[in-house]
Design an enzyme around this catalytic site. Structure first.
Site, PDB file in Angstrom:
ATOM      1  N   ARG A  55     -20.492  -5.728 -21.276  1.00  0.00           N
ATOM      2  CA  ARG A  55     -19.864  -6.731 -22.134  1.00  0.00           C
ATOM      3  C   ARG A  55     -20.154  -8.162 -21.728  1.00  0.00           C
ATOM      4  NH1 ARG A  55     -16.673  -2.391 -22.857  1.00  0.00           N
ATOM      5  NH2 ARG A  55     -17.241  -2.070 -20.718  1.00  0.00           N
ATOM      6  N   THR A  56     -19.890  -8.473 -20.465  1.00  0.00           N
ATOM      7  CA  THR A  56     -19.930  -9.880 -20.063  1.00  0.00           C
ATOM      8  C   THR A  56     -21.339 -10.450 -20.185  1.00  0.00           C
ATOM      9  OG1 THR A  56     -18.092  -9.419 -18.598  1.00  0.00           O
ATOM     10  CG2 THR A  56     -19.253 -11.479 -18.241  1.00  0.00           C
ATOM     11  N   LYS A  83     -36.104  -7.053  -2.814  1.00  0.00           N
ATOM     12  CA  LYS A  83     -36.949  -7.216  -1.616  1.00  0.00           C
ATOM     13  C   LYS A  83     -36.222  -8.013  -0.529  1.00  0.00           C
ATOM     14  CE  LYS A  83     -41.125  -7.456  -4.472  1.00  0.00           C
ATOM     15  NZ  LYS A  83     -42.111  -8.431  -5.001  1.00  0.00           N
ATOM     16  N   ARG A 105     -22.711 -13.355 -11.849  1.00  0.00           N
ATOM     17  CA  ARG A 105     -21.825 -12.256 -11.458  1.00  0.00           C
ATOM     18  C   ARG A 105     -22.349 -11.717 -10.135  1.00  0.00           C
ATOM     19  NH1 ARG A 105     -19.259  -7.284 -14.728  1.00  0.00           N
ATOM     20  NH2 ARG A 105     -17.987  -9.036 -15.385  1.00  0.00           N
TER      21      ARG A 105
HETATM   22  C1  NCD Z   1     -14.061  -6.403 -15.751  1.00  0.00           C
HETATM   23  C2  NCD Z   1     -14.878  -6.879 -14.570  1.00  0.00           C
HETATM   24  O1  NCD Z   1     -16.076  -6.654 -14.492  1.00  0.00           O
HETATM   25  O2  NCD Z   1     -14.268  -7.524 -13.756  1.00  0.00           O
HETATM   26  N1  NCD Z   1     -14.788  -6.087 -16.864  1.00  0.00           N
HETATM   27  C3  NCD Z   1     -15.239  -7.056 -17.712  1.00  0.00           C
HETATM   28  O3  NCD Z   1     -15.759  -8.070 -17.306  1.00  0.00           O
HETATM   29  N2  NCD Z   1     -15.077  -6.859 -19.022  1.00  0.00           N
HETATM   30  C4  NCD Z   1     -13.065  -5.397 -15.386  1.00  0.00           C
HETATM   31  C5  NCD Z   1     -13.533  -4.104 -14.779  1.00  0.00           C
HETATM   32  O4  NCD Z   1     -14.647  -3.957 -14.344  1.00  0.00           O
HETATM   33  O5  NCD Z   1     -12.675  -3.212 -14.714  1.00  0.00           O
END
Ligand code: NCD
Length: 314
Positions: A55-56, A83, A105
């Site tokens: 999703r993100t 690497k 992320r």
């Molecule tokens: C969350 C995350 O990655 O922190 N998901 C998300 O971003 N939609 C929550 C999760 O992984 O449970």
């Protein structure tokens, strides 16, 4: 407006409301035949994902593209990170490519903060370890405001694996800023030790909290972050902290059910609850694009005519 978005605590009430209001305007773009604004034309947004995401990542990509930015997607798998390249060297490479915004992320809490020292562009935290996920909290607040008409005084119950959840932490901070009252419900083993310093209440009896809730937000049991046994069995967890149809019936008529996804159907949330009309799970995903458009637009200082309809219509 701030330059980076690392924590929900970076946002003043005015900043947060500006993001929600801008997202509301930008949401209209999704309803047009051509879903694109020229606002970030010529700007580059890099999606730097060191941890799995569906999703993100897609949401940030769609948001940047709807604003006409150039998007570079970088995932650690298949790159020189495999690497052994350090975050710093990767950052310097991105810097050399002229990234105006880096959406990151990472499994290490604090990685996005670190990145702000190495890149000139804006850094947006798309989830760092068990720390924070501010755009998730913003899209959750946006969804609550849309469905229930307000945030001030709203009673929000967040249930489950708070210990490993960056979503819970960001929501507690943001919702407090926006005037909502948050109660966390979890087994004691799945609450952080410092929870007593968080601006929220803590409860252990879900059935007692539900009748008082306007919103119930279920969290995923994050098995991949668990290095020990936090509860006896999945069945036991589900029985005490899972949301099934019977429990959902304890909620007031108007209350909504949220989940950030990905869901463990049958563990923290029953399938019929996830698919019920009270559930906002799919809306949360759609709203995520509008929120990320607003964040990118505001951080990158968009053009004057950012949401201008005449320009958009050309
Ligand atoms: C969350 C995350 O990655 O922190 N998901 C998300 O971003 N939609 C929550 C999760 O992984 O449970």
């Amino acid at each position: 407006m701030i330059r980076h978005l690392i924590s929900a605590a970076d946002l003043s009430r005015d900043d947060a409301l500006l993001i929600l209001d801008t997202a509301e305007e930008l949401a209209q773009v999704a309803e047009r035949p051509i879903r694109k604004l020229p606002t970030l034309r010529g700007r580059t947004v890099v999606n730097l994902f060191y941890e799995d995401s569906t999703r993100t990542r897609i949401s940030f990509e769609a948001a940047a593209k709807r604003l006409s930015a150039d998007v570079i997607n970088f995932s650690a798998r298949g790159s020189s990170v495999a690497k052994g390249e350090s975050l710093k060297d990767t950052a310097l490479t991105l810097e050399a490519m002229g990234a105006d915004a880096v959406v990151v992320r990472h499994s290490a809490s604090g990685a996005p903060h670190r990145l702000t020292r190495w890149v000139r562009g804006s850094v947006v935290n798309a989830g760092d370890g068990t720390h924070e996920h501010p755009t998730q909290a913003l899209l959750d607040a946006f969804t609550m405001r849309r469905r229930l008409g307000r945030l001030d005084g709203l009673r929000v119950t967040i249930v489950g694996d708070v210990l490993h959840s960056r979503v819970a932490r960001s929501n507690v901070l943001l919702l407090r800023t926006l005037g909502a009252e948050v109660t966390l419900v979890a087994p004691p083993t799945l609450l952080p030790i410092a929870v007593s310093t968080w601006p929220c209440e803590v409860g252990y009896d879900l059935d007692a909290e539900l009748p008082k809730s306007d919103v119930v937000m279920m969290l995923r049991v994050q098995a991949e972050r668990m290095n020990a046994a936090y509860f006896p069995t999945v069945r036991e967890y589900s029985r005490r902290y899972g949301l099934d149809g019977n429990r959902m019936a304890l909620l007031p008529e108007h209350a909504i059910v949220m989940h950030p996804g990905p869901m463990n159907r049958g563990v923290e949330i029953a399938a019929d609850v996830a698919d019920s009309p009270r559930s906002t799970i799919v809306e949360q995903v759609a709203n995520g694009v509008s929120i990320r458009m607003a964040v990118l637009y505001l951080l990158l200082g968009g053009s004057e005519s950012g949401t201008d309809r005449t320009e958009a219509a050309r």
